[in-house]
Design a protein around this motif. Structure first.
Motif, PDB file in Angstrom:
ATOM      1  N   CYS A 248       0.826  -1.208   0.000  1.00  0.00           N
ATOM      2  CA  CYS A 248       0.000   0.000   0.000  1.00  0.00           C
ATOM      3  C   CYS A 248       0.859   1.256   0.000  1.00  0.00           C
ATOM      4  CB  CYS A 248      -0.920   0.013   1.227  1.00  0.00           C
ATOM      5  SG  CYS A 248      -2.362  -1.032   1.061  1.00  0.00           S
ATOM      6  N   ASP A 251       3.546   0.188  -3.624  1.00  0.00           N
ATOM      7  CA  ASP A 251       2.937  -0.395  -4.829  1.00  0.00           C
ATOM      8  C   ASP A 251       4.006  -0.951  -5.773  1.00  0.00           C
ATOM      9  OD1 ASP A 251       1.124  -1.182  -6.731  1.00  0.00           O
ATOM     10  OD2 ASP A 251       0.816   0.828  -7.558  1.00  0.00           O
ATOM     11  N   GLU A 253       6.249  -3.269  -8.374  1.00  0.00           N
ATOM     12  CA  GLU A 253       5.943  -4.119  -9.524  1.00  0.00           C
ATOM     13  C   GLU A 253       6.214  -5.577  -9.200  1.00  0.00           C
ATOM     14  OE1 GLU A 253       7.413  -2.834 -13.351  1.00  0.00           O
ATOM     15  OE2 GLU A 253       7.575  -0.780 -12.609  1.00  0.00           O
ATOM     16  N   ARG A 277      -2.823 -11.987  -0.834  1.00  0.00           N
ATOM     17  CA  ARG A 277      -4.006 -11.683  -1.650  1.00  0.00           C
ATOM     18  C   ARG A 277      -5.229 -11.410  -0.776  1.00  0.00           C
ATOM     19  NH1 ARG A 277      -4.557 -12.051  -6.798  1.00  0.00           N
ATOM     20  NH2 ARG A 277      -6.766 -12.555  -6.543  1.00  0.00           N
ATOM     21  N   PHE A 281      -4.661  -4.483  -0.810  1.00  0.00           N
ATOM     22  CA  PHE A 281      -5.562  -3.557  -1.500  1.00  0.00           C
ATOM     23  C   PHE A 281      -5.830  -4.095  -2.900  1.00  0.00           C
ATOM     24  CE2 PHE A 281      -5.892   0.565  -3.962  1.00  0.00           C
ATOM     25  CZ  PHE A 281      -7.159   0.887  -3.495  1.00  0.00           C
ATOM     26  N   GLU A 282      -7.044  -3.896  -3.387  1.00  0.00           N
ATOM     27  CA  GLU A 282      -7.487  -4.515  -4.640  1.00  0.00           C
ATOM     28  C   GLU A 282      -6.503  -4.304  -5.787  1.00  0.00           C
ATOM     29  OE1 GLU A 282      -9.625  -6.844  -7.058  1.00  0.00           O
ATOM     30  OE2 GLU A 282     -10.126  -6.494  -4.946  1.00  0.00           O
ATOM     31  N   SER A 283      -5.990  -3.094  -5.932  1.00  0.00           N
ATOM     32  CA  SER A 283      -5.093  -2.788  -7.049  1.00  0.00           C
ATOM     33  C   SER A 283      -3.755  -3.519  -6.949  1.00  0.00           C
ATOM     34  CB  SER A 283      -4.832  -1.281  -7.125  1.00  0.00           C
ATOM     35  OG  SER A 283      -6.040  -0.575  -7.335  1.00  0.00           O
ATOM     36  N   CYS A 284      -3.418  -4.007  -5.754  1.00  0.00           N
ATOM     37  CA  CYS A 284      -2.108  -4.638  -5.530  1.00  0.00           C
ATOM     38  C   CYS A 284      -2.162  -6.153  -5.414  1.00  0.00           C
ATOM     39  CB  CYS A 284      -1.470  -4.071  -4.258  1.00  0.00           C
ATOM     40  SG  CYS A 284      -1.282  -2.282  -4.227  1.00  0.00           S
ATOM     41  N   LYS A 285      -3.364  -6.730  -5.479  1.00  0.00           N
ATOM     42  CA  LYS A 285      -3.513  -8.152  -5.200  1.00  0.00           C
ATOM     43  C   LYS A 285      -2.699  -9.060  -6.116  1.00  0.00           C
ATOM     44  CE  LYS A 285      -8.057  -8.181  -2.942  1.00  0.00           C
ATOM     45  NZ  LYS A 285      -7.600  -8.708  -1.647  1.00  0.00           N
ATOM     46  N   ASP A 286      -2.499  -8.647  -7.360  1.00  0.00           N
ATOM     47  CA  ASP A 286      -1.826  -9.516  -8.323  1.00  0.00           C
ATOM     48  C   ASP A 286      -0.335  -9.228  -8.461  1.00  0.00           C
ATOM     49  OD1 ASP A 286      -4.145 -10.945  -8.970  1.00  0.00           O
ATOM     50  OD2 ASP A 286      -4.789  -9.382 -10.367  1.00  0.00           O
ATOM     51  N   THR A 287       0.233  -8.450  -7.537  1.00  0.00           N
ATOM     52  CA  THR A 287       1.677  -8.200  -7.570  1.00  0.00           C
ATOM     53  C   THR A 287       2.433  -9.520  -7.486  1.00  0.00           C
ATOM     54  OG1 THR A 287       1.390  -6.065  -6.469  1.00  0.00           O
ATOM     55  CG2 THR A 287       3.596  -7.038  -6.425  1.00  0.00           C
TER      56      THR A 287
END
Length: 308
Positions: A248, A251, A253, A277, A281-287
């Protein structure tokens, strides 16, 4: 040519690195961290001579030396402000080794150095990159816009001493309670496994061990030993939840897991990712969360890259 030194709580590793960033020769010795720092520095100096000889070159050919050291580092002045696992406080480590070798010495946090090494080799031009090292302690290196985040006090990236459990009653080596290092380091994993053994009635190969080690727990975990699995689930939740918080802030990559504990491989990553996961935070779940590829060479490589 240059020398990169990775000063850890368990081992001191050093290597001669050429102008292209290739390690020519490397070696290591035990740290024996409870000794006076003068003795550790003496071993570091002797190790430097050994790797120079092993690389078939002369100390006169070495331009400078980089050290990756645990703890809070003032790299402008070559001072270790605080390293709880090596009992250093306001220690002029750079000057001490410089006096021994007669070469300029650059000092950086060990996880920052390892992060730089991994980033340079495997960063794939990422703008942001987080490395967390799981060894004797827990370290972290954060890269944003291609630069290491050191912070005002040199404590940037001290992931291992983030407070993740406000109810912990036992103290961390740093003096606080509830640090991530108390759960996710090699020593933390042993501590957690012993607690799990005491609380559980499950059969476990760990009950028969004369002395429980992190490796024994991780090996048992890969064999689905119930106590080891329960232990690593708790470790994975602490790590995954903590990384979700750090994501958070930065963020990244890519999140990279290094250090000796990372040798557990994909089962460890799967355990961390499950909780990451869940909490991210939703935008970071697939890091992506991946295992470091340089292994024990990351610290040597990164320390040398600092002075290249």
């Amino acid at each position: 040519m240059y020398i990169g030194i990775d000063l850890g709580g368990t081992n001191i590793a050093a290597g001669v690195v050429d102008e292209a960033g290739k390690i020519i020769y490397k070696a290591s010795v035990p740290t024996l961290a409870q000794r006076p720092i003068d003795e550790i520095v003496e071993d570091m100096a002797n190790l430097c001579i050994d790797v120079v000889n092993g690389a078939d070159c002369q100390i006169s050919e070495i331009k400078s030396v980089g050290i990756g050291c645990p703890g809070t580092v003032d790299n402008k002045n070559g001072i270790v402000a605080y390293a709880c696992n090596l009992r250093m406080q306001n220690t002029e480590l750079g000057a001490m080794l410089e006096k021994k070798l007669g070469k300029p010495v650059n000092l950086e946090n060990d996880a920052n150095a390892a992060a730089l090494g991994e980033y340079e080799v495997n960063g794939d031009n990422a703008d942001s990159f987080v490395l967390i090292t799981l060894g004797t302690g827990v370290g972290g290196g954060i890269i944003v816009d291609g630069k290491i985040v050191t912070g005002h006090h040199g404590a940037g990236g001290e992931i291992g001493h983030a407070n993740v459990d406000h109810h912990e009653t036992e103290s961390c080596n740093c003096g606080n309670r509830g640090c991530l290092e108390q759960y996710a380091s090699a020593t933390g994993i042993v501590r957690m496994a012993k607690k799990e053994l005491a609380a559980s009635g499950e059969n476990s190969v760990l009950r028969d061990a004369e002395e429980i080690s992190a490796k024994a727990v991780l090996d048992a975990f890969k064999e689905n030993d119930p106590v080891a699995v329960a232990t690593m689930e708790k470790v994975g939740e602490q790590l995954g939840g903590s990384l979700a918080i750090f994501a958070c802030v930065t963020d990244p990559e890519t999140i990279v897991i290094g250090g000796g504990v990372s040798k557990a491989g994909q089962p460890l990553i799967d355990c961390i990712r499950k909780y990451y996961r869940e909490y991210a935070f939703e935008s970071c779940k697939d890091t992506p969360i991946v295992i470091a590829t340089l292994g024990n060479d990351a610290g040597i490589y990164g320390a040398a890259k600092m002075v290249l």
